[in-house]
Design an enzyme around this catalytic site. Structure first.
Site, PDB file in Angstrom:
ATOM      1  N   SER A 162      -0.893   4.184   1.252  1.00 34.65           N
ATOM      2  CA  SER A 162      -1.754   3.870   0.109  1.00 34.65           C
ATOM      3  C   SER A 162      -3.115   4.561   0.268  1.00 34.65           C
ATOM      4  O   SER A 162      -3.176   5.789   0.386  1.00 34.65           O
ATOM      5  CB  SER A 162      -1.859   2.354  -0.052  1.00 34.65           C
ATOM      6  OG  SER A 162      -2.326   2.017  -1.338  1.00 34.65           O
ATOM      7  N   ASP A 261       7.218   1.830  -7.484  1.00 38.34           N
ATOM      8  CA  ASP A 261       5.777   1.835  -7.193  1.00 38.34           C
ATOM      9  C   ASP A 261       5.029   2.507  -8.347  1.00 38.34           C
ATOM     10  O   ASP A 261       5.379   3.619  -8.751  1.00 38.34           O
ATOM     11  CB  ASP A 261       5.553   2.601  -5.886  1.00 38.34           C
ATOM     12  CG  ASP A 261       4.101   2.655  -5.446  1.00 38.34           C
ATOM     13  OD1 ASP A 261       3.254   1.996  -6.076  1.00 38.34           O
ATOM     14  OD2 ASP A 261       3.831   3.362  -4.459  1.00 38.34           O
TER      15      ASP A 261
END
Length: 318
Positions: A162, A261
């Site tokens: 991330s 995602d």
């Protein structure tokens, strides 16, 4: 009427972080911190915390796999930058500790999980400087004995998930410009579900309300003074005037994405941009269908997490 000294919220990302008028900060989603384990009873992985720098305050949790008794075989080194939007989570959190005990037991490498300074107390680019400082320390004569005795300095990797994946990109760019101590090079980079953004939506991102989207809001929160705002090259690597991705300072890159995602398309976008840049290394894309953002961090012992971990073991050992 409230008293004049009552705390007021001066900035927030709902459910993630609140900043109060007295300077205090609440991070409701941060997982509890846990001590290192010697060794972890489940995986036999040992860990310890090491201070890298007092000013600025940078430290790291080191993880060491169970090594053969003859002890002469050196193992790869992974310098890791945790996720959490640059403003929460920790190298010492239960979440990452559990993940790395599993990860190291399957990958047979030493992990240096970096505790960098968080925004908003330390706005970006502080974390990039901290992570570069940590990498130069790993490459130096001052590194921890675990690294100096058991680490293979011809196989140094950087990795992150991330926001940590974004840090990996920026550290790899810097490694293409600046040498590390002792002639150490970064062999490979692992970007798991990396965080990037731009002023224009791409792929499945909605054109309406793009400026209210989480990635957009987070960048403004963690780096309010960023030159170029959301098109700063640190978050939009193909922005006008951004340095060429051909300058990435490593020999191999794997970009990992997950089908469910919301950041999936940005990961693919980055992969394609590197592919088209003329960068001379080995480039791979790994996609897991039916999974969400950083599934492997939240559920490190799930079947699909183990599949990804084994894929990264191949990446580091071959």
């Amino acid at each position: 009427m409230g008293s004049s000294n009552q705390k007021e919220i001066v900035a927030e990302i709902p459910s993630y972080i609140k900043v109060f008028s007295d300077g205090s900060v609440e991070r409701p989603r941060a997982t509890p911190l846990v001590p290192p384990s010697n060794p972890d009873p489940l995986t036999q992985v040992s860990s310890k915390d090491v201070l890298i720098s007092e000013n600025p305050a940078i430290s790291a949790r080191h993880y060491l796999p169970t090594l053969e008794k003859e002890n002469d075989k050196k193992v790869p080194i992974l310098v890791y930058f945790h996720g959490g939007g640059f403003f929460f989570e920790s190298a010492f959190s239960q979440l990452y500790h559990h993940h790395f005990n599993t990860f190291v037991s399957h990958t047979n490498c030493i992990v240096v999980s970096v505790e960098y300074r968080l925004a908003p107390e330390h706005p970006l680019p502080a974390c990039y400087h901290d992570c570069w400082h940590a990498l130069t320390w790993v490459a130096s004569d001052h590194a921890d004995p675990w690294l100096l005795h058991h680490g293979d300095f011809t196989r140094v990797f950087i990795g992150g998930d991330s926001a940590g994946g974004n840090i990996v990109h920026n550290i790899a760019m810097r490694a293409g410009r600046e040498p590390l101590p002792r002639g150490v090079n970064v062999l490979g980079a692992i970007l798991s579900h990396p965080y990037f953004c731009s002023s224009y939506p791409i792929g499945s991102e909605s054109a309406t309300g793009h400026e209210q989207s989480m990635p957009y809001v987070v960048w403004s929160f963690v780096y309010p003074s960023a030159p170029g705002g959301i098109d700063n090259p640190m978050v939009n690597p193909i922005a006008t005037g951004a340095p060429s991705l051909a300058g990435l300072g490593c020999s191999k890159i794997i970009v990992c994405v997950a089908g469910n995602d919301k950041m999936r398309d940005r990961g693919v976008w980055y992969y394609e941009a590197v592919k088209e840049s003329g960068w001379q290394g080995e480039l791979e894309l790994f996609e897991e269908n039916g999974e969400d953002h950083v599934y492997h961090i939240f559920h490190p012992q799930s079947e699909k997490a183990i599949k990804l971990i084994k894929r990264l073991a191949l990446f580091m050992h071959h």
